[in-house]
Design a protein around this motif. Structure first.
Motif, mmCIF file in Angstrom:
data_model
loop_
_atom_site.group_PDB
_atom_site.id
_atom_site.type_symbol
_atom_site.label_atom_id
_atom_site.label_comp_id
_atom_site.label_asym_id
_atom_site.label_seq_id
_atom_site.Cartn_x
_atom_site.Cartn_y
_atom_site.Cartn_z
ATOM 1 N N ASP A 1 0.719 -1.346 0.118
ATOM 2 C CA ASP A 1 0.133 -0.090 0.065
ATOM 3 C C ASP A 1 0.695 1.194 0.132
ATOM 4 O O ASP A 1 1.561 1.585 -1.048
ATOM 5 N N ASP A 2 0.816 2.042 1.226
ATOM 6 C CA ASP A 2 1.750 3.132 1.219
ATOM 7 C C ASP A 2 3.134 2.840 1.383
ATOM 8 O O ASP A 2 3.653 1.970 2.012
ATOM 9 N N ALA A 35 3.899 7.357 4.196
ATOM 10 C CA ALA A 35 3.409 7.317 5.505
ATOM 11 C C ALA A 35 3.982 8.546 6.456
ATOM 12 O O ALA A 35 3.163 8.926 7.187
ATOM 13 N N LYS A 72 2.060 11.708 5.194
ATOM 14 C CA LYS A 72 0.776 11.846 5.501
ATOM 15 C C LYS A 72 0.292 12.153 6.747
ATOM 16 O O LYS A 72 -0.499 12.754 7.453
ATOM 17 N N SER A 109 3.790 -2.953 4.714
ATOM 18 C CA SER A 109 2.203 -2.470 4.639
ATOM 19 C C SER A 109 2.480 -1.490 5.873
ATOM 20 O O SER A 109 2.873 -1.573 7.030
ATOM 21 N N SER A 138 -0.409 1.450 5.719
ATOM 22 C CA SER A 138 -1.635 1.969 5.573
ATOM 23 C C SER A 138 -2.233 1.907 6.797
ATOM 24 O O SER A 138 -2.847 2.976 7.396
ATOM 25 N N LYS A 152 -0.755 4.304 9.379
ATOM 26 C CA LYS A 152 -1.296 5.476 9.136
ATOM 27 C C LYS A 152 -2.930 5.846 9.697
ATOM 28 O O LYS A 152 -2.864 6.820 10.382
ATOM 29 N N THR A 153 -3.506 4.981 9.716
ATOM 30 C CA THR A 153 -4.924 4.851 10.027
ATOM 31 C C THR A 153 -5.060 4.948 11.383
ATOM 32 O O THR A 153 -5.743 5.826 12.059
ATOM 33 N N HIS A 177 -4.308 -2.637 -0.355
ATOM 34 C CA HIS A 177 -5.713 -1.728 -0.207
ATOM 35 C C HIS A 177 -5.158 -0.448 -0.538
ATOM 36 O O HIS A 177 -6.168 0.606 -0.383
ATOM 37 N N GLY A 178 -3.952 0.012 -0.961
ATOM 38 C CA GLY A 178 -3.799 1.478 -1.407
ATOM 39 C C GLY A 178 -4.651 1.866 -2.779
ATOM 40 O O GLY A 178 -4.495 0.830 -3.648
#
Length: 365
Positions: free
Chosen positions: A166-167, A172, A175, A217, A219, A222-223, A358-359
């Protein structure tokens, strides 16, 4: 061609315009005679990221002057160079066009060979310029757009062992910085804020830790940062420092697991090397001192040599592009045709299977 080769390198793949003169001596040693880099940070900082149109225009305005400056620093003229190397990808297509077209024009005018260089190969081979590293070795490439673990067997021989699904790690960082209201570029801002933070306050996830595959991974991490910030909003300066410190700690623990498994695989596949095994870290995120310390300790634990090029050669520069051209010349690779085209996506290992996560953009090049 004398006791050394002299090459002009051009780099315009993103938001740095760069020109360099690099020598390769008869014994294989490399020497950076001149390396000129013009950052576009001021032009892009107001937008919180790189604006492709602004970047391309800035390359057009600056590149000729930087080439002239590189030549002046070495007391040479264009007629003295043996070849031209220009980044042809991956990167922002507008900037790539500027640099590659300039390289083509110089090569055509001087009847010199042109080498269209993969920017990632420049990173992969920099340690041979700075540290005289022997093949094979393992490289962790961590930049704004790439997070990859790559086996470097030789010039043009790369096996991608792991990549982000993903990212990329640099994304990361950027963001996370934007979420917390920190300035661009995000990596240095997060690192500065983390200095005064408590790295144990937030127990952020460590994606893919424990899995046998060597992918990455970020993402989910980051969430988790966003959710933590929203839970305690409004955040104080200390909150931001604690989040940044905890974020870096989660990344360090993730890399310890992911890269540790890569080192073990390398040792198993190359048990009888005639030189110490080595891990090279490359790319802009390699400037992060916390991550460097993690990787240094990891290498010591596994009996590996840790090689981190000087910080100025971890970010985008033309010296690595010039050196990649010299390496290809020495290895007997043919020069590129003047009709070679720039490529916004250009995998270092073209045979590696695509990793889709999922990115929004899927697997990185």
């Amino acid at each position: 061609m004398g006791s050394f080769l002299r090459i002009l390198g051009i780099e315009t793949s993103c938001d740095e315009t760069a020109a360099s003169i690099v020598l390769r001596h008869g014994d294989g040693r490399g020497e950076i005679a001149a390396d000129v880099v013009l950052s576009q940070l001021d032009e892009h900082s107001a937008y919180g990221g790189v604006v492709p149109e602004i970047a391309a225009r800035a390359h057009v305005e600056a590149l000729d002057t930087l080439i002239e400056e590189a030549l002046a620093r070495t007391g040479t003229s264009l007629g003295d160079i043996d070849a031209v190397a220009a980044t042809a990808g991956p990167g922002l297509i507008g900037g790539l066009i500027v640099g590659l077209m300039t390289g083509k024009a110089i090569a055509r005018a001087l009847s010199k060979p042109l080498y269209a260089i993969n920017h990632l190969e420049g990173h992969a081979l920099t340690a041979r310029l700075t540290d005289g590293l022997s093949f094979p070795y393992l490289m962790l490439l961590v930049s704004g757009g790439h997070t990859q673990l790559v086996l470097v067997r030789g010039v043009g021989q790369y096996e991608r062992w792991g990549t982000t699904i993903d990212d990329a790690l640099g994304e990361a960082f950027d963001k996370t910085a934007k979420l917390l209201g920190l300035p661009y570029p995000g990596g240095p801002a997060v690192e500065r804020a983390a200095v005064d933070g408590d790295p144990r306050r937030f127990d952020f996830p460590r994606p893919l830790v424990g899995e046998a595959r060597l992918d990455f991974s970020f993402s989910g991490l980051k969430t988790a940062v966003r959710q933590a910030a929203e839970t305690i909003a409004p955040v104080t300066e200390q909150d931001i420092s604690d989040i940044c410190a905890s974020f870096q700690r989660a990344i360090s623990r993730t890399l310890d697991d992911r890269i540790g498994r890569g080192l073990a695989r390398f040792s198993a596949e190359f048990p009888n090397l005639d030189h110490p095994p080595a891990l090279v870290v490359a790319g802009g995120v390699a400037a992060n001192q916390e991550l460097r310390r993690t990787l240094q300790t990891l290498c010591e634990r596994h009996g590996f040599r840790f090689v981190a090029p000087p910080l100025r050669l971890c970010t985008d520069n033309a010296a690595m592009i010039a050196w990649a051209g010299l390496e290809r010349m020495a290895a007997g690779f043919a020069a590129d045709s003047l009709d070679v085209q720039p490529r916004s996506r250009w995998p270092l290992d073209s045979s590696a299977e695509v990793r889709i996560g999922h990115g929004k953009r899927g697997a990185k090049a």
